[in-house]
Motif scaffolding. Structure first.
Motif, PDB file in Angstrom:
ATOM      1  N   UNK A   1     -16.249 -18.757 -20.018  1.00 54.86           N
ATOM      2  CA  UNK A   1     -15.211 -19.698 -19.638  1.00 54.86           C
ATOM      3  C   UNK A   1     -14.684 -19.406 -18.237  1.00 54.86           C
ATOM      4  N   UNK A   2     -14.309 -20.468 -17.554  1.00 56.90           N
ATOM      5  CA  UNK A   2     -13.774 -20.343 -16.210  1.00 56.90           C
ATOM      6  C   UNK A   2     -14.821 -20.193 -15.132  1.00 56.90           C
ATOM      7  N   UNK A   3     -16.102 -20.300 -15.515  1.00 59.53           N
ATOM      8  CA  UNK A   3     -17.190 -20.144 -14.546  1.00 59.53           C
ATOM      9  C   UNK A   3     -18.093 -21.378 -14.603  1.00 59.53           C
ATOM     10  N   UNK A   4     -18.450 -21.885 -13.420  1.00 60.51           N
ATOM     11  CA  UNK A   4     -19.420 -22.968 -13.325  1.00 60.51           C
ATOM     12  C   UNK A   4     -20.689 -22.381 -12.714  1.00 60.51           C
ATOM     13  N   UNK A   5     -21.829 -22.762 -13.271  1.00 56.01           N
ATOM     14  CA  UNK A   5     -23.120 -22.241 -12.816  1.00 56.01           C
ATOM     15  C   UNK A   5     -23.863 -23.340 -12.060  1.00 56.01           C
ATOM     16  N   UNK A   6     -23.972 -23.149 -10.753  1.00 59.61           N
ATOM     17  CA  UNK A   6     -24.623 -24.126  -9.882  1.00 59.61           C
ATOM     18  C   UNK A   6     -26.097 -23.810  -9.749  1.00 59.61           C
ATOM     19  N   UNK A   7     -26.914 -24.834  -9.769  1.00 61.14           N
ATOM     20  CA  UNK A   7     -28.355 -24.692  -9.630  1.00 61.14           C
ATOM     21  C   UNK A   7     -28.654 -24.443  -8.157  1.00 61.14           C
ATOM     22  N   UNK A   8     -29.289 -23.335  -7.878  1.00 57.99           N
ATOM     23  CA  UNK A   8     -29.550 -22.952  -6.500  1.00 57.99           C
ATOM     24  C   UNK A   8     -30.374 -24.012  -5.781  1.00 57.99           C
ATOM     25  N   UNK A   9     -31.326 -24.623  -6.463  1.00 58.19           N
ATOM     26  CA  UNK A   9     -32.188 -25.628  -5.834  1.00 58.19           C
ATOM     27  C   UNK A   9     -31.438 -26.871  -5.372  1.00 58.19           C
ATOM     28  N   UNK A  10     -30.241 -27.124  -5.902  1.00 60.75           N
ATOM     29  CA  UNK A  10     -29.452 -28.294  -5.510  1.00 60.75           C
ATOM     30  C   UNK A  10     -28.501 -27.982  -4.353  1.00 60.75           C
ATOM     31  N   UNK A  11     -28.483 -26.730  -3.896  1.00 58.36           N
ATOM     32  CA  UNK A  11     -27.621 -26.347  -2.773  1.00 58.36           C
ATOM     33  C   UNK A  11     -28.373 -26.470  -1.449  1.00 58.36           C
ATOM     34  N   UNK A  12     -27.662 -26.854  -0.409  1.00 59.89           N
ATOM     35  CA  UNK A  12     -28.276 -27.012   0.905  1.00 59.89           C
ATOM     36  C   UNK A  12     -28.605 -25.689   1.573  1.00 59.89           C
ATOM     37  N   UNK A  13     -27.733 -24.704   1.371  1.00 56.16           N
ATOM     38  CA  UNK A  13     -27.933 -23.392   2.002  1.00 56.16           C
ATOM     39  C   UNK A  13     -28.628 -22.459   1.030  1.00 56.16           C
TER      40      UNK A  13
END
Length: 96
Positions: free
Chosen positions: A84-96
């Motif tokens: 809880x309290x954490x969002x997991x972003x997909x690295x491939x969808x990030x620009x950097x």
């Protein structure tokens, strides 16, 4: 860091520092990405924001939700009640 879906209708910003970087091999991730694994960075809820649009949400299993662009289908961040309290972003969808 900035990220977006393929069509650009959903955009986000993520502030550092990153809490974790994880390669996930679970069945849900393998199916969502049609790949043997998915790489995520985890950040606290206070460290990110949608800057354009908002994704659709799919409850993939009890206590877990996966987001995606309703227009192009790009997988976007994942959240679990277990972390809880954490969002997991997909690295491939990030620009950097």
């Amino acid at each position: 860091m900035r990220g977006r879906c393929l069509c650009g209708r959903i955009k986000c910003e993520v502030d550092e520092p990153v809490q974790s970087c994880v390669n996930c091999h679970c069945g849900s991730c393998r199916r969502q990405f049609s790949a043997p694994m998915a790489t995520f960075i985890g950040v606290s809820d206070k460290q990110w924001r949608w800057t354009t649009g908002a994704p659709k949400v799919f409850h993939s299993s009890p206590g877990a939700e996966r987001t995606f662009c309703g227009n192009c289908g790009t997988p976007l961040p994942f959240r679990s009640e277990k972390m809880s309290g954490v969002m997991h972003f997909i690295v491939a969808a990030l620009d950097e």
